[in-house]
Design a protein around this motif. Structure first.
Motif: not given
Length: 88
Positions: A11, A14, A16, A21, A24, A56, A59-60
């Motif tokens: 987190v 990234k 975000l 998150i 996403q 996750l 995304i990360l």
């Protein structure tokens, strides 16, 4: 590395917000509340299910195998985890 630490690092790297998150994740038809994600990130809830961990990680931008293994290490019986690890 511990699951929560992997999430927290991902987190932070990234950049975000937890809301971003969760948004996403929702695009992938995974509905996770920001408060639940926060508790997982802080080690106050156990790791998420495998399909959520895969999303996750994507995304990360973290290694999905590392996140999935950390989740397994923390959710299954240690003797079973060791048996699986040694068999692989």
């Amino acid at each position: 590395m511990l699951y929560a630490k992997l999430l927290k690092n991902g987190v932070a790297l990234k950049g975000l917000s937890l809301n971003q998150i969760c948004f996403q994740l929702a695009k992938r038809d995974i509905w996770l509340d920001r408060a639940v994600l926060s508790k997982m990130k802080n080690g106050k809830l156990p790791p998420a299910k495998d399909h959520i961990n895969i999303a996750l990680a994507e995304i990360l931008g973290i290694d999905s195998n590392e996140l999935r293994l950390a989740a397994a290490r923390e959710t299954i019986d240690p003797k079973l985890y060791e048996l699986i690890r040694c068999a692989g």
